[in-house]
Design a protein around this motif. Structure first.
Motif: not given
Length: 308
Positions: A211, A220-221, A232, A234, A236, A257, A262-264
């Motif tokens: 996302c 999701q953000t 931003d 995300s 997943i 997050l 999940v890596k942002s």
């Protein structure tokens, strides 16, 4: 065409929901008349017409364009304005009266389903410059650019939208179609071979969904801000079944997050070099799959009418 100063151009999207939505529009119109609002309104007539109508209103000099609809209608309207020939597009003020389902961007601004309150806020005319996201791609014939306010989904999130669009005629109600699509795909949790470039970092692997949000992106953000000039992201990866359940709960709570899979990121540009067989949607509108995609942000490119 000369438009009376302060006159609203209102776009009503009747295909945003059920008969109840049609009744709601009648009530909205009666309330605007009661409040003495000067407006012209047009009604969309199928896919793509909101975009065309928004472009016509912008080209004809309307400086306040009000969208009565959900995220999809708002996305169409933004594309119509951004792709129009109007001068000073950033000064065209967008008003939102949520209608039907899928009002994530309106909820970000605490614009609820109380249409009287939404109309009152538009009358007060409090402005905020906001960012507009864009996505560049090649459709096989020419280079294209599409715009978004909320988010782009690649993979699982976009597939839910695609299945929903394909089944809503069967169910008759879009919300039921969305739930059916979600539970149909929930246990499947497909992975897609992706290659992304974010902040000069190459991300390769089997990913469930990505996302890219200027706003909250359906949770999701959740840290995204649509007026800070940043996107931003995300990413997943595939969760185990129990992790999926906990992930849903964290999504609802706005804490996605913090999930292990999940890596942002925060960035100004995302390049999607590969996303094999993955669907793509912008604010609920399915995008033709032509990778690579270049996703970016235009700071304070449009004006939004916000609550006081």
């Amino acid at each position: 065409m000369s438009v009376e100063a302060g006159k609203w151009g209102v776009i009503y999207n009747p295909k945003a929901g059920t008969r109840k939505v049609q009744k709601r529009w009648k009530e909205i119109k009666e309330y605007m008349d009661q409040k003495g609002v000067a407006y012209d309104y047009v009604q969309s007539e199928g896919f793509g017409s909101v975009e065309r109508l928004a472009g016509i209103l912008a080209n004809n000099g309307y400086t306040t364009i009000v969208v009565v609809g959900g995220d999809g209608a708002l996305n169409d309207a933004i594309n119509g304005i951004m792709l129009s020939n109007a001068e000073h597009k950033e000064d065209i003020a967008i008003g939102i009266i949520p209608n039907g389902i899928g009002n994530d961007f309106a909820r970000y601004w605490d614009i609820g389903m109380d249409y009287k309150q939404a109309v009152d806020w538009i009358i007060k005319n409090r402005h905020r410059k906001i960012d507009v996201g864009f996505c560049n791609f090649y459709d096989g014939e020419k280079h294209q650019r599409r715009y978004f306010l909320n988010a782009i989904n690649i993979g699982f999130g976009a597939r839910i939208v695609k299945v929903t669009d394909g089944t809503k005629r069967f169910w008759g109600v879009k919300f039921l179609s969305y739930l059916a699509a979600f539970f149909l795909l929930f246990f499947e949790r497909n992975l897609y071979r992706m290659h992304l470039r974010i902040n000069d970092e190459h991300i390769r692997g089997r990913i469930m969904t990505v996302c890219v949000g200027s706003a909250c992106g359906y949770g999701q953000t959740p840290s995204a801000v649509p007026y800070n000039g940043w996107l931003d992201v995300s990413v997943i990866y595939r969760p185990q079944l129990l992790q999926t359940m906990s992930g849903l709960w964290m999504l609802i709570q706005g804490r996605i997050l913090n999930h292990k899979v999940v890596k942002s990121y925060r960035t100004k540009k995302v390049k999607v070099l590969r996303a094999k067989n993955a669907a793509v949607d912008l604010d609920g509108r399915i995008l033709p799959k032509h990778f690579p995609l270049e996703i970016g942000i235009l700071p304070e490119k449009i004006t939004l009418i916000i609550p006081d």
